[in-house]
Design a protein around this motif. Structure first.
Motif, short mmCIF file in Angstrom:
data_model
loop_
_atom_site.label_atom_id
_atom_site.label_comp_id
_atom_site.label_asym_id
_atom_site.label_seq_id
_atom_site.Cartn_x
_atom_site.Cartn_y
_atom_site.Cartn_z
N MET A 126 0.81 -1.19 0.00
CA MET A 126 0.00 0.00 0.00
C MET A 126 0.86 1.26 0.00
SD MET A 126 -2.91 1.08 2.70
CE MET A 126 -4.19 2.16 2.17
N GLY A 127 1.98 1.25 0.73
CA GLY A 127 2.86 2.41 0.81
C GLY A 127 3.43 2.81 -0.53
N ASP A 128 3.83 1.81 -1.35
CA ASP A 128 4.37 2.12 -2.68
C ASP A 128 3.31 2.77 -3.56
OD1 ASP A 128 6.86 1.15 -1.97
OD2 ASP A 128 6.49 -0.84 -2.81
N ASP A 129 2.07 2.30 -3.45
CA ASP A 129 0.98 2.89 -4.23
C ASP A 129 0.75 4.34 -3.82
OD1 ASP A 129 0.64 0.42 -5.43
OD2 ASP A 129 -1.01 -0.17 -4.11
N ILE A 130 0.82 4.61 -2.54
CA ILE A 130 0.62 5.98 -2.05
C ILE A 130 1.75 6.88 -2.52
CG2 ILE A 130 0.53 7.41 0.03
CD1 ILE A 130 -0.99 5.06 1.36
N ALA A 131 3.00 6.40 -2.40
CA ALA A 131 4.15 7.20 -2.85
C ALA A 131 4.04 7.50 -4.34
CB ALA A 131 5.45 6.48 -2.53
N ALA A 132 3.63 6.53 -5.13
CA ALA A 132 3.46 6.74 -6.57
C ALA A 132 2.36 7.75 -6.86
CB ALA A 132 3.17 5.41 -7.27
N ALA A 133 1.27 7.68 -6.12
CA ALA A 133 0.15 8.61 -6.33
C ALA A 133 0.53 10.03 -5.94
CB ALA A 133 -1.07 8.15 -5.54
N LEU A 134 1.47 10.19 -5.03
CA LEU A 134 1.88 11.51 -4.58
C LEU A 134 2.95 12.14 -5.47
CD1 LEU A 134 2.08 10.84 -0.74
CD2 LEU A 134 0.26 12.02 -2.00
N ALA A 135 3.51 11.37 -6.39
CA ALA A 135 4.59 11.87 -7.23
C ALA A 135 4.19 13.12 -8.02
CB ALA A 135 5.07 10.77 -8.18
N ALA A 136 3.09 13.06 -8.72
CA ALA A 136 2.68 14.20 -9.55
C ALA A 136 2.37 15.45 -8.72
CB ALA A 136 1.49 13.82 -10.43
N PRO A 137 1.58 15.36 -7.66
CA PRO A 137 1.30 16.57 -6.89
C PRO A 137 2.55 17.21 -6.25
CG PRO A 137 -0.23 14.83 -6.28
CD PRO A 137 0.79 14.23 -7.18
N LEU A 138 3.53 16.40 -5.85
CA LEU A 138 4.73 16.93 -5.21
C LEU A 138 5.72 17.51 -6.22
CD1 LEU A 138 5.33 14.25 -2.44
CD2 LEU A 138 4.64 16.65 -2.11
N THR A 139 5.62 17.12 -7.48
CA THR A 139 6.53 17.59 -8.51
C THR A 139 6.55 19.11 -8.61
OG1 THR A 139 6.33 15.55 -9.78
CG2 THR A 139 7.05 17.49 -10.99
N ALA A 140 5.40 19.73 -8.46
CA ALA A 140 5.33 21.19 -8.55
C ALA A 140 6.17 21.87 -7.47
CB ALA A 140 3.87 21.64 -8.45
N LEU A 141 6.42 21.19 -6.37
CA LEU A 141 7.22 21.73 -5.28
C LEU A 141 8.70 21.34 -5.39
CD1 LEU A 141 4.84 20.88 -2.27
CD2 LEU A 141 5.03 23.05 -3.51
N SER A 142 9.06 20.60 -6.45
CA SER A 142 10.41 20.04 -6.62
C SER A 142 10.77 19.12 -5.46
CB SER A 142 11.46 21.14 -6.77
OG SER A 142 11.24 21.86 -7.94
N ILE A 143 9.76 18.36 -5.02
CA ILE A 143 9.92 17.42 -3.91
C ILE A 143 9.46 16.04 -4.38
CG2 ILE A 143 9.01 16.83 -1.60
CD1 ILE A 143 8.92 19.81 -1.00
N VAL A 144 10.08 15.00 -3.85
CA VAL A 144 9.67 13.63 -4.16
C VAL A 144 9.31 12.90 -2.86
CG1 VAL A 144 11.04 13.42 -6.27
CG2 VAL A 144 12.06 12.79 -4.09
N ALA A 145 8.40 11.96 -2.98
CA ALA A 145 8.08 11.07 -1.85
C ALA A 145 9.10 9.94 -1.90
CB ALA A 145 6.66 10.54 -1.97
N VAL A 146 9.97 9.88 -0.92
CA VAL A 146 11.01 8.86 -0.86
C VAL A 146 10.42 7.53 -0.40
CG1 VAL A 146 13.20 8.24 0.22
CG2 VAL A 146 12.76 10.60 -0.41
N GLU A 147 9.49 7.62 0.56
CA GLU A 147 8.90 6.41 1.12
C GLU A 147 7.58 6.76 1.79
OE1 GLU A 147 10.13 4.16 5.05
OE2 GLU A 147 11.51 3.64 3.43
N ALA A 148 6.64 5.83 1.71
CA ALA A 148 5.37 5.98 2.43
C ALA A 148 5.09 4.65 3.11
CB ALA A 148 4.24 6.35 1.49
#
Length: 169
Positions: free
Chosen positions: A1-23
């Motif tokens: 489930m954590g990998d799915d959440i991190a993947a889903a957060l990739a696009a919204p965080l891109t605008a901030l120049s931030i990545v989800a390393v782990e969820a």
């Protein structure tokens, strides 16, 4: 489930120049905690620049990321109906460094490396490319400082060494 959440957060965080390393989602009885580790996106760095330090995330940037993560979770309904607690933070110095992005974020820092098929190496990270990491070891009474370049794939993990006072050259 954590990998799915991190993947889903990739696009919204891109605008901030931030990545989800782990969820990660942990459950204790009826309580759920979603922990999201975020860090600076290094994919936008100039590939020709392997030596400039990458500044750590500020508290304001983590707060912005928290708002984006919370809004995205609500909009995408990733956590379902059950209540949960959201914790967003940067990985911190205790997290093991693995791979190009983690190493690139630590240019300029003193890092202890465990190396595949070789002795451990401690040195200041001078440069990191997709393929190689260059470190400079400290001089000792018996040896001069050395510059070592090794393939990123050879680095099993690294650990940032906290320096309370840094020696200057």
């Amino acid at each position: 489930m954590g990998d799915d959440i991190a993947a889903a957060l990739a696009a919204p965080l891109t605008a901030l120049s931030i990545v989800a390393v782990e969820a990660t989602v942990t459950t204790a009885g009826t309580r759920r905690v979603l922990r999201v580790l975020v860090d600076r996106d290094v994919s936008r760095l100039d590939p020709a620049d392997s030596t400039s330090p990458v500044p750590p995330l500020s508290l304001d940037e983590v707060a912005d990321a928290t708002r984006v993560v919370g809004d995205s979770l609500d909009r995408l309904d990733l956590m379902g109906e059950r209540p949960y607690t959201l914790e967003v933070s940067s990985p911190g110095v205790s997290r093991p460094l693995n791979g190009y992005a983690a190493l690139r974020r630590n240019v300029g820092r003193l890092v202890a490396f465990t190396v595949k098929d070789g002795p451990a190496v401690t040195g200041r990270v001078l440069a990191v490319t997709e393929d190689e990491v260059t470190v400079e070891t400290r001089a000792t009474k018996k040896e001069k400082a050395q510059r070592l370049t090794m393939p990123v794939a050879r680095v099993r993990s690294g650990a940032v060494q906290v320096e309370f006072s840094r020696e200057t050259d």
